[in-house]
Design an enzyme around this catalytic site. Structure first.
Site, PDB file in Angstrom:
ATOM      1  N   ARG A 105      11.552  -7.468   2.529  1.00 32.54           N
ATOM      2  CA  ARG A 105      11.715  -6.052   2.867  1.00 32.54           C
ATOM      3  C   ARG A 105      12.598  -5.885   4.105  1.00 32.54           C
ATOM      4  O   ARG A 105      13.413  -4.970   4.174  1.00 32.54           O
ATOM      5  CB  ARG A 105      10.340  -5.422   3.131  1.00 32.54           C
ATOM      6  CG  ARG A 105      10.430  -3.935   3.424  1.00 32.54           C
ATOM      7  CD  ARG A 105       9.079  -3.312   3.675  1.00 32.54           C
ATOM      8  NE  ARG A 105       8.592  -3.614   5.012  1.00 32.54           N
ATOM      9  CZ  ARG A 105       7.397  -3.243   5.475  1.00 32.54           C
ATOM     10  NH1 ARG A 105       6.572  -2.592   4.688  1.00 32.54           N
ATOM     11  NH2 ARG A 105       7.023  -3.538   6.694  1.00 32.54           N
ATOM     12  N   LYS A 145       0.814  -1.221   0.000  1.00 37.39           N
ATOM     13  CA  LYS A 145       0.000   0.000   0.000  1.00 37.39           C
ATOM     14  C   LYS A 145       0.851   1.276   0.000  1.00 37.39           C
ATOM     15  O   LYS A 145       0.459   2.250  -0.618  1.00 37.39           O
ATOM     16  CB  LYS A 145      -1.020  -0.010   1.139  1.00 37.39           C
ATOM     17  CG  LYS A 145      -0.479   0.318   2.496  1.00 37.39           C
ATOM     18  CD  LYS A 145      -1.549   0.181   3.553  1.00 37.39           C
ATOM     19  CE  LYS A 145      -0.931  -0.196   4.882  1.00 37.39           C
ATOM     20  NZ  LYS A 145       0.110   0.688   5.407  1.00 37.39           N
ATOM     21  N   ARG A 163      -6.842   3.357  11.385  1.00 34.64           N
ATOM     22  CA  ARG A 163      -6.441   1.980  11.646  1.00 34.64           C
ATOM     23  C   ARG A 163      -7.343   1.299  12.674  1.00 34.64           C
ATOM     24  O   ARG A 163      -7.207   0.124  12.923  1.00 34.64           O
ATOM     25  CB  ARG A 163      -5.017   1.982  12.197  1.00 34.64           C
ATOM     26  CG  ARG A 163      -3.999   1.203  11.387  1.00 34.64           C
ATOM     27  CD  ARG A 163      -2.643   1.467  12.020  1.00 34.64           C
ATOM     28  NE  ARG A 163      -1.591   0.624  11.590  1.00 34.64           N
ATOM     29  CZ  ARG A 163      -0.728   0.910  10.615  1.00 34.64           C
ATOM     30  NH1 ARG A 163      -0.870   1.994   9.897  1.00 34.64           N
ATOM     31  NH2 ARG A 163       0.264   0.092  10.359  1.00 34.64           N
ATOM     32  N   ARG A 218       1.708  -6.691  14.203  1.00 32.31           N
ATOM     33  CA  ARG A 218       1.055  -5.771  13.259  1.00 32.31           C
ATOM     34  C   ARG A 218       0.021  -6.492  12.401  1.00 32.31           C
ATOM     35  O   ARG A 218      -1.055  -5.950  12.119  1.00 32.31           O
ATOM     36  CB  ARG A 218       2.099  -5.075  12.389  1.00 32.31           C
ATOM     37  CG  ARG A 218       2.553  -3.747  13.000  1.00 32.31           C
ATOM     38  CD  ARG A 218       4.027  -3.479  12.779  1.00 32.31           C
ATOM     39  NE  ARG A 218       4.388  -3.317  11.400  1.00 32.31           N
ATOM     40  CZ  ARG A 218       5.517  -3.797  10.855  1.00 32.31           C
ATOM     41  NH1 ARG A 218       6.355  -4.486  11.584  1.00 32.31           N
ATOM     42  NH2 ARG A 218       5.784  -3.588   9.597  1.00 32.31           N
ATOM     43  N   ARG A 224      14.123  -2.159   8.687  1.00 35.33           N
ATOM     44  CA  ARG A 224      13.261  -1.350   9.555  1.00 35.33           C
ATOM     45  C   ARG A 224      13.233  -1.932  10.962  1.00 35.33           C
ATOM     46  O   ARG A 224      13.165  -3.144  11.137  1.00 35.33           O
ATOM     47  CB  ARG A 224      11.843  -1.335   8.977  1.00 35.33           C
ATOM     48  CG  ARG A 224      11.405   0.048   8.553  1.00 35.33           C
ATOM     49  CD  ARG A 224      10.106  -0.013   7.817  1.00 35.33           C
ATOM     50  NE  ARG A 224       8.977  -0.357   8.669  1.00 35.33           N
ATOM     51  CZ  ARG A 224       7.713  -0.285   8.271  1.00 35.33           C
ATOM     52  NH1 ARG A 224       7.438   0.129   7.047  1.00 35.33           N
ATOM     53  NH2 ARG A 224       6.734  -0.609   9.080  1.00 35.33           N
TER      54      ARG A 224
END
Ligand code: ADP
Length: 192
Positions: free
Chosen positions: A129, A15, A90, A146, A135
């Site tokens: 990723r 997204k 969210r 998450r 990250r």
């Protein structure tokens, strides 16, 4: 033409990438709450210091903090032509808060785009990723936290938007360009 959009989808659904691409096409800013938080954390602002322990563990930042940050961002002049919100709302409380912000401005959402990708593909993409970007919240625990929050709190929001006739569901499993084309085609139907 103005265009006010939300893009929803679990982490790894693409997204963020698609929001940036659509923003360029449509000519509105992409506003990513995750990016805003990461910027504050990297700059060690007061807000960054406050939210770091939440984001690092994949927990939601408290609503008051997130809502205030979004409200301020939506008041910037570049948002007059619209926006693509990525990562907000969210949870149900944030949906209500966003409704209030827009109503106060006398504007409304044009569409809510949902990218769907199955869990196995998501986990594969996120693992990739994690290696590329490093990250802080791409640890196995934070990732699964998450995904759980998305399933429990965020995915159900699509029902509320579907009831309002705003939801457009797009298969996010294809190649990046292909997904962008599908999204753009869906927006043709929304443009007014
Ligand atoms: P993801 O890869 O899970 O889509 P994001 O980059 O959108 O992650 O967000 C990273 C983190 O920032 C989240 O795990 C959360 O801690 C925080 N965050 C982002 N958006 C929100 C929000 N709307 N409400 C609360 N916390 C948020």
């Amino acid at each position: 033409m103005t265009m006010r959009l939300i893009i929803m989808g679990p982490q790894g659904s693409g997204k963020g990438t698609q929001a940036a691409r659509l923003a360029t096409r449509v000519g509105v800013p992409a506003i990513s709450t995750g990016d805003l938080f990461r910027w504050h954390i990297s700059q060690e602002t007061a807000l960054g210091v406050l939210v770091q322990s939440y984001t690092a563990h994949g927990e939601l930042v408290p609503d008051e903090v997130t809502n205030a940050m979004v409200r301020e961002r939506l008041n910037q002049p570049d948002v007059a032509s619209g926006f693509i919100l990525d990562g907000y709302p969210r949870n149900a409380a944030q949906v209500g808060e966003l409704d209030q912000m827009l109503t106060a401005d006398g504007v409304a959402l044009d569409a809510v785009l949902e990218l769907t990708v199955d869990r196995d593909a998501l986990l594969q993409r996120i693992a990739m990723r994690a290696e590329l970007e490093g990250r802080e919240d791409d640890t196995p625990d934070a990732i699964s936290r998450r995904l759980d929050i998305y399933t429990e709190q965020t995915a159900p929001l699509t029902h509320a938007y579907a009831d309002r006739g705003l939801l457009v569901r797009i298969d996010g499993a294809g190649a990046i360009d292909e997904v962008t084309e599908h999204l753009a085609a869906a927006l043709e139907g929304v443009a007014r």
